[in-house]
Design an enzyme around this catalytic site. Sequence first.
Site, short mmCIF file in Angstrom:
data_model
loop_
_atom_site.label_atom_id
_atom_site.label_comp_id
_atom_site.label_asym_id
_atom_site.label_seq_id
_atom_site.Cartn_x
_atom_site.Cartn_y
_atom_site.Cartn_z
N GLU A 180 0.47 6.04 43.07
CA GLU A 180 -0.19 7.17 43.69
C GLU A 180 -1.51 6.70 44.30
O GLU A 180 -1.77 5.50 44.39
CB GLU A 180 -0.40 8.28 42.66
CG GLU A 180 0.91 8.78 42.05
CD GLU A 180 0.72 9.83 40.97
OE1 GLU A 180 -0.31 10.54 41.01
OE2 GLU A 180 1.58 9.94 40.08
N ARG A 203 10.47 17.30 38.26
CA ARG A 203 9.52 16.27 37.85
C ARG A 203 9.04 16.52 36.43
O ARG A 203 8.76 17.66 36.04
CB ARG A 203 8.28 16.24 38.78
CG ARG A 203 8.62 16.08 40.26
CD ARG A 203 9.28 14.76 40.56
NE ARG A 203 8.44 13.62 40.23
CZ ARG A 203 7.52 13.10 41.06
NH1 ARG A 203 7.31 13.66 42.26
NH2 ARG A 203 6.84 12.04 40.71
#
Length: 316
Positions: free
Chosen positions: A3, A302
């Site tokens: 990320e 998720r």
Amino acid sequence: MPELPEVEYTARQLRDHIIGATIGEALVFWQRTIGHPDLPDFLAEIAGRRIEGVRRRGKFLVLDLSGDLILTIHRRMTGNLLLLPPGWEVDTSLQQSDPIAWNIKGPSFMEQGRDDKEKGYDASRTYNSELLYCRVCYNLADGRRLLFTDPRKFGRIELWPCERELEALEGLGPEPLSDEFTVEELTRALAGRKGAIKQVLLAQEVIAGLGNIYADEALFYASIHPLRRANSLTRSEIELLHEGIVSVLTLGIEHGGTSFSEYRDLWGEAGDNYNHVRVYHQQGRPCVRCSTPIERIIVGQRSTHFCPNCQKLIQV
């Protein structure tokens, strides 16, 4: 998937070590890693380019090259960049001897002058086995090699003219560590969105670079349940969420990113931020605030982690 903090940390390392270097040639071992242009054009156009800058946009690494070109690298789930010093050789013999293994592992690398049989030395385990699964190798003119390794082959590398950067990086929202990411901007982005706040935060057109790890951490920071409707947040909650996003991303960069599976930095080292997360992958452990066991649910397919006491689901 790496990320923003993991990509930013690598970008800073690259900025310190490869700006000014010239790419002599690129070796591509998995053709589909190259998303644009076609492979022959990619190989021809990148050869001889000088690396003039390194940036990050969302989860993309962006290398500014001479000749008004940009190289974009999206690491996806398992992509990493490794920088080898001069003196390393690439061995592609596996391509002929065992094509099936080649498609999985790619080439191997070893230091010149080292006997790979001496003392049980295994070149494939150098850099904590991160030299396996190399998909693209950039041979720098000074003898170093910049490797893109990617076990699952989801990463993509593209070469674009500078004037087409918006096309190459289309669909990305504001950078959460930039001046454009204000409380007002976050308020506008959440208005009218009825989906779960966790799912909305993962949309890259809402916030560029925010992913599963840091969305969980930011929601915990702000004491917001991940299933809250995004448009139900109050002004004070949005202010705290904004503060949390900036805080957890900044700390993630300072700690070298979060390594719990594949992510490694430019030298093959794991980031330390996993030792500082509060809810992500902490299911069953006591909350650092109230000692209630952290829970795990699925939101938008998720894994999502939260404290059921600190982050109560408020019906609004």
